[in-house]
Design a protein around this motif. Structure first.
Motif, PDB file in Angstrom:
ATOM      1  N   GLN A   1      27.644  19.142   5.737  1.00 49.78           N
ATOM      2  CA  GLN A   1      26.939  18.946   6.987  1.00 49.78           C
ATOM      3  C   GLN A   1      25.432  18.926   6.729  1.00 49.78           C
ATOM      4  O   GLN A   1      24.786  19.944   6.608  1.00 49.78           O
ATOM      5  CB  GLN A   1      27.290  20.064   7.985  1.00 49.78           C
ATOM      6  CG  GLN A   1      28.781  20.134   8.287  1.00 49.78           C
ATOM      7  CD  GLN A   1      29.271  18.882   8.981  1.00 49.78           C
ATOM      8  OE1 GLN A   1      28.535  18.234   9.693  1.00 49.78           O
ATOM      9  NE2 GLN A   1      30.517  18.537   8.772  1.00 49.78           N
ATOM     10  N   THR A   2      24.906  17.756   6.614  1.00 47.59           N
ATOM     11  CA  THR A   2      23.485  17.610   6.347  1.00 47.59           C
ATOM     12  C   THR A   2      22.816  16.959   7.524  1.00 47.59           C
ATOM     13  O   THR A   2      23.427  16.228   8.283  1.00 47.59           O
ATOM     14  CB  THR A   2      23.228  16.746   5.102  1.00 47.59           C
ATOM     15  OG1 THR A   2      23.747  15.430   5.343  1.00 47.59           O
ATOM     16  CG2 THR A   2      23.921  17.346   3.885  1.00 47.59           C
ATOM     17  N   SER A   3      21.556  17.232   7.685  1.00 49.22           N
ATOM     18  CA  SER A   3      20.769  16.575   8.721  1.00 49.22           C
ATOM     19  C   SER A   3      19.388  16.310   8.146  1.00 49.22           C
ATOM     20  O   SER A   3      18.908  17.041   7.276  1.00 49.22           O
ATOM     21  CB  SER A   3      20.649  17.479   9.963  1.00 49.22           C
ATOM     22  OG  SER A   3      20.077  18.723   9.618  1.00 49.22           O
ATOM     23  N   PRO A   4      18.731  15.260   8.612  1.00 53.05           N
ATOM     24  CA  PRO A   4      17.420  14.941   8.076  1.00 53.05           C
ATOM     25  C   PRO A   4      16.468  16.121   8.218  1.00 53.05           C
ATOM     26  O   PRO A   4      16.419  16.779   9.259  1.00 53.05           O
ATOM     27  CB  PRO A   4      16.967  13.752   8.941  1.00 53.05           C
ATOM     28  CG  PRO A   4      18.235  13.152   9.440  1.00 53.05           C
ATOM     29  CD  PRO A   4      19.173  14.295   9.618  1.00 53.05           C
ATOM     30  N   GLU A   5      15.718  16.420   7.159  1.00 56.29           N
ATOM     31  CA  GLU A   5      14.742  17.488   7.217  1.00 56.29           C
ATOM     32  C   GLU A   5      13.533  17.028   7.994  1.00 56.29           C
ATOM     33  O   GLU A   5      13.146  15.866   7.936  1.00 56.29           O
ATOM     34  CB  GLU A   5      14.334  17.900   5.799  1.00 56.29           C
ATOM     35  CG  GLU A   5      15.502  18.472   5.001  1.00 56.29           C
ATOM     36  CD  GLU A   5      15.082  18.853   3.602  1.00 56.29           C
ATOM     37  OE1 GLU A   5      13.918  18.586   3.245  1.00 56.29           O
ATOM     38  OE2 GLU A   5      15.911  19.416   2.883  1.00 56.29           O
ATOM     39  N   PRO A   6      12.912  17.929   8.792  1.00 54.08           N
ATOM     40  CA  PRO A   6      11.752  17.516   9.570  1.00 54.08           C
ATOM     41  C   PRO A   6      10.608  17.098   8.668  1.00 54.08           C
ATOM     42  O   PRO A   6      10.393  17.671   7.591  1.00 54.08           O
ATOM     43  CB  PRO A   6      11.394  18.795  10.357  1.00 54.08           C
ATOM     44  CG  PRO A   6      12.013  19.913   9.577  1.00 54.08           C
ATOM     45  CD  PRO A   6      13.240  19.350   8.952  1.00 54.08           C
ATOM     46  N   PRO A   7       9.872  16.062   9.063  1.00 53.37           N
ATOM     47  CA  PRO A   7       8.758  15.613   8.242  1.00 53.37           C
ATOM     48  C   PRO A   7       7.720  16.716   8.090  1.00 53.37           C
ATOM     49  O   PRO A   7       7.491  17.505   8.997  1.00 53.37           O
ATOM     50  CB  PRO A   7       8.184  14.421   9.022  1.00 53.37           C
ATOM     51  CG  PRO A   7       9.216  14.058  10.026  1.00 53.37           C
ATOM     52  CD  PRO A   7      10.013  15.280  10.280  1.00 53.37           C
ATOM     53  N   ASN A   8       7.075  16.772   6.930  1.00 53.38           N
ATOM     54  CA  ASN A   8       5.947  17.667   6.754  1.00 53.38           C
ATOM     55  C   ASN A   8       4.956  16.987   5.822  1.00 53.38           C
ATOM     56  O   ASN A   8       5.217  15.942   5.250  1.00 53.38           O
ATOM     57  CB  ASN A   8       6.401  19.031   6.191  1.00 53.38           C
ATOM     58  CG  ASN A   8       7.109  18.883   4.859  1.00 53.38           C
ATOM     59  OD1 ASN A   8       6.531  18.364   3.903  1.00 53.38           O
ATOM     60  ND2 ASN A   8       8.369  19.327   4.794  1.00 53.38           N
TER      61      ASN A   8
ATOM     62  N   HIS B   1       5.217   9.365  -3.988  1.00 51.42           N
ATOM     63  CA  HIS B   1       6.593   9.618  -3.552  1.00 51.42           C
ATOM     64  C   HIS B   1       7.534   8.503  -4.008  1.00 51.42           C
ATOM     65  O   HIS B   1       8.659   8.762  -4.450  1.00 51.42           O
ATOM     66  CB  HIS B   1       6.643   9.740  -2.028  1.00 51.42           C
ATOM     67  CG  HIS B   1       5.970  10.971  -1.502  1.00 51.42           C
ATOM     68  ND1 HIS B   1       5.614  11.124  -0.182  1.00 51.42           N
ATOM     69  CD2 HIS B   1       5.575  12.109  -2.123  1.00 51.42           C
ATOM     70  CE1 HIS B   1       5.045  12.301  -0.012  1.00 51.42           C
ATOM     71  NE2 HIS B   1       5.007  12.913  -1.172  1.00 51.42           N
ATOM     72  N   ALA B   2       7.083   7.260  -3.904  1.00 53.38           N
ATOM     73  CA  ALA B   2       7.926   6.127  -4.308  1.00 53.38           C
ATOM     74  C   ALA B   2       8.184   6.148  -5.811  1.00 53.38           C
ATOM     75  O   ALA B   2       9.321   5.926  -6.269  1.00 53.38           O
ATOM     76  CB  ALA B   2       7.272   4.813  -3.895  1.00 53.38           C
TER      77      ALA B   2
ATOM     78  N   SER C   1       4.569  11.946   4.316  1.00 51.55           N
ATOM     79  CA  SER C   1       5.473  13.064   4.559  1.00 51.55           C
ATOM     80  C   SER C   1       6.670  13.001   3.617  1.00 51.55           C
ATOM     81  O   SER C   1       6.890  12.006   2.914  1.00 51.55           O
ATOM     82  CB  SER C   1       5.951  13.045   6.015  1.00 51.55           C
ATOM     83  OG  SER C   1       6.925  12.042   6.206  1.00 51.55           O
ATOM     84  N   SER C   2       7.480  14.061   3.650  1.00 51.59           N
ATOM     85  CA  SER C   2       8.662  14.102   2.772  1.00 51.59           C
ATOM     86  C   SER C   2       9.831  13.321   3.350  1.00 51.59           C
ATOM     87  O   SER C   2      10.781  13.015   2.632  1.00 51.59           O
ATOM     88  CB  SER C   2       9.088  15.555   2.540  1.00 51.59           C
ATOM     89  OG  SER C   2       9.444  16.172   3.767  1.00 51.59           O
TER      90      SER C   2
ATOM     91  N   VAL D   1      15.547  10.029   6.718  1.00 44.69           N
ATOM     92  CA  VAL D   1      16.468  10.824   5.910  1.00 44.69           C
ATOM     93  C   VAL D   1      15.686  11.708   4.949  1.00 44.69           C
ATOM     94  O   VAL D   1      14.502  11.487   4.681  1.00 44.69           O
ATOM     95  CB  VAL D   1      17.443   9.918   5.111  1.00 44.69           C
ATOM     96  CG1 VAL D   1      18.331   9.125   6.047  1.00 44.69           C
ATOM     97  CG2 VAL D   1      16.682   8.982   4.178  1.00 44.69           C
ATOM     98  N   SER D   2      16.365  12.717   4.417  1.00 46.57           N
ATOM     99  CA  SER D   2      15.776  13.571   3.389  1.00 46.57           C
ATOM    100  C   SER D   2      15.875  12.883   2.035  1.00 46.57           C
ATOM    101  O   SER D   2      16.556  11.858   1.886  1.00 46.57           O
ATOM    102  CB  SER D   2      16.509  14.914   3.343  1.00 46.57           C
ATOM    103  OG  SER D   2      17.846  14.718   2.929  1.00 46.57           O
TER     104      SER D   2
END
Length: 409
Positions: free
Chosen positions: A181-188, A323-324, A373-374, A391-392
């Motif tokens: 059960q995963t959900s996208p992590e909030p942007p930071n 990040h890329a 952001s992440s 998505v994370s």
């Protein structure tokens, strides 16, 4: 008629809304016995969990569709009808209830899962089938109802519906781990550093000894010692939700050395069995082989000035480029760990200052957008089917694996 919501069957829908219904059969048709309420609750609970996982997999949010409701069943009958409503049909091309149930029926009839589904959704569907198999008995068989429209050769004859039951047989469904059960992590705004040359991609299996909620870490006993690994919120929640199924785990992580100590980051963790490979290590620099050209192209985006596209395009941010680049190295490493040939994406700058990576082979398409952001934006397509959303990093790596699986199939 008895229902969980007495008004549901006659409830009017909004002008642009859309509803789908799917049905299950629990018990024998000629049996006077009513459905056991505990069985009903277990089926409904697992179905909702599966539909939520499928919705997350397809990028469908709570704003697009409602929950799963039991809208119709008759006292003494074995028929259960479930419904899900989309507030605006145009915003919900995928109805997770329909995708989940139809995928289960496809598996039961020997057909492949829909190509849009990733491993997370497939595991969730298998968890639904496993739960149905556990609850099914000769006196109380569980089956999915398949409706087919029947057209008569006589044009005066009315159109009728033919029902077919696809039974869930306990021996037919192999034991599967629960859906992660995963959900996208909030942007930071924390920046993800580029993996250092001395980092290693580690894959190992061991026994989960301890989970610490305060530090959000896990301790795993392996043949090479005890690994102490930090977990993301999503991975920790998955492991903590059902520890009985997470006694033995398979871990993919980044480490400073080719050993289970000094782990920097955990990319993926899932339940495993004793037959899983115990340990492997690959230097991150190995993953960089073949990526020189695309990494240099991403670096060149730093030379772009404002209005580079003559439409007031912003300069590409340093964090987006970093990040890329970092994600490319991780994705290529993960592909090597799976013994999969890594397909190079096309990199392009965006007017927003972000960087986009695009993979496309035949009908299979995936794009990932990297920013300061992440969180990672994504769009994927398989033929005319599409899904998108934030998505994370862990989820983005799974999407790259989905692309390569789709190309290989």
């Amino acid at each position: 008629m008895t229902s969980s919501d007495p008004t549901a069957a006659s409830r009017p829908l909004e002008a642009h809304s859309r509803a789908v219904q799917r049905a299950l059969s629990v018990g024998l048709h000629d049996s006077p016995r009513r459905i056991d309420i505990s069985v009903l609750e277990q089926i409904l609970s697992q179905l909702r969990s599966t539909v939520e996982a499928v919705a997350a997999d397809l990028g469908v949010s709570d704003r697009d569709v409602g929950g799963v409701d039991l809208v119709d069943f008759t006292s003494g009958s074995c028929r259960l009808t479930f419904e899900q409503v989309a507030a605006d049909a145009a915003d919900a091309p995928h109805m997770p209830l329909a995708v989940a149930i139809d995928s289960a029926k496809r598996h039961l009839t020997g057909k492949p899962f829909p190509p849009m589904l990733t491993d997370s959704a497939k595991k969730a569907v298998m968890a639904l089938l496993s739960r149905c198999a556990e609850l099914s008995t000769p006196e109380r068989p569980i089956a999915f109802v398949e409706r087919n429209t029947v057209y008569s050769l006589d044009p005066r004859a009315p159109v009728s519906e033919l029902e077919e039951l696809i039974e869930v047989k306990p021996r037919q469904i192999a034991s599967q781990p629960p859906p992660e059960q995963t959900s996208p992590e909030p942007p930071n705004k924390t920046e993800e550093p580029l993996p250092a040359p001395e980092e290693w991609l580690l894959t190992f299996t061991g026994r989960l000894r301890r989970l610490d909620a305060r530090e959000r870490k896990m301790w795993v006993d392996t043949s090479r010692g005890t690994a102490v690994a930090p977990l993301s919120a999503a991975l920790f929640a998955a492991a903590d939700a059902d520890r009985s199924r997470w006694q033995i785990v398979s871990v993919v992580a980044l480490g400073k050395k080719p050993e289970v100590k000094d782990i920097v980051d955990v990319l993926h963790v899932t339940p495993a069995d004793d037959g899983a490979p115990e340990f492997s290590a690959m230097p991150m620099n190995e993953a960089a082989k073949g990526l020189t050209g695309i990494i240099e192209r991403i670096d060149s985006f730093g030379k772009l000035k404002r209005n580079w596209n003559t439409h007031d395009g912003l300069p590409t941010s340093a964090a987006a480029r970093r990040h890329a680049r970092g994600f490319l190295l991780l994705a290529a490493s993960a592909a090597r760990a799976r013994d999969t040939a890594f397909v190079l994406p096309f990199a392009t700058p965006l007017p927003s200052g972000n960087v986009q990576l695009e993979w496309e082979v035949g009908p299979v398409y995936l794009e990932l957008e990297f920013s300061d952001s992440s969180a990672i934006g994504h769009l994927r397509m398989h033929g005319s089917e599409t899904a998108e959303g934030a998505v994370s990093r862990e989820r983005a790596l799974e999407l790259v694996a989905w692309f390569h699986d789709g190309v290989a199939s």
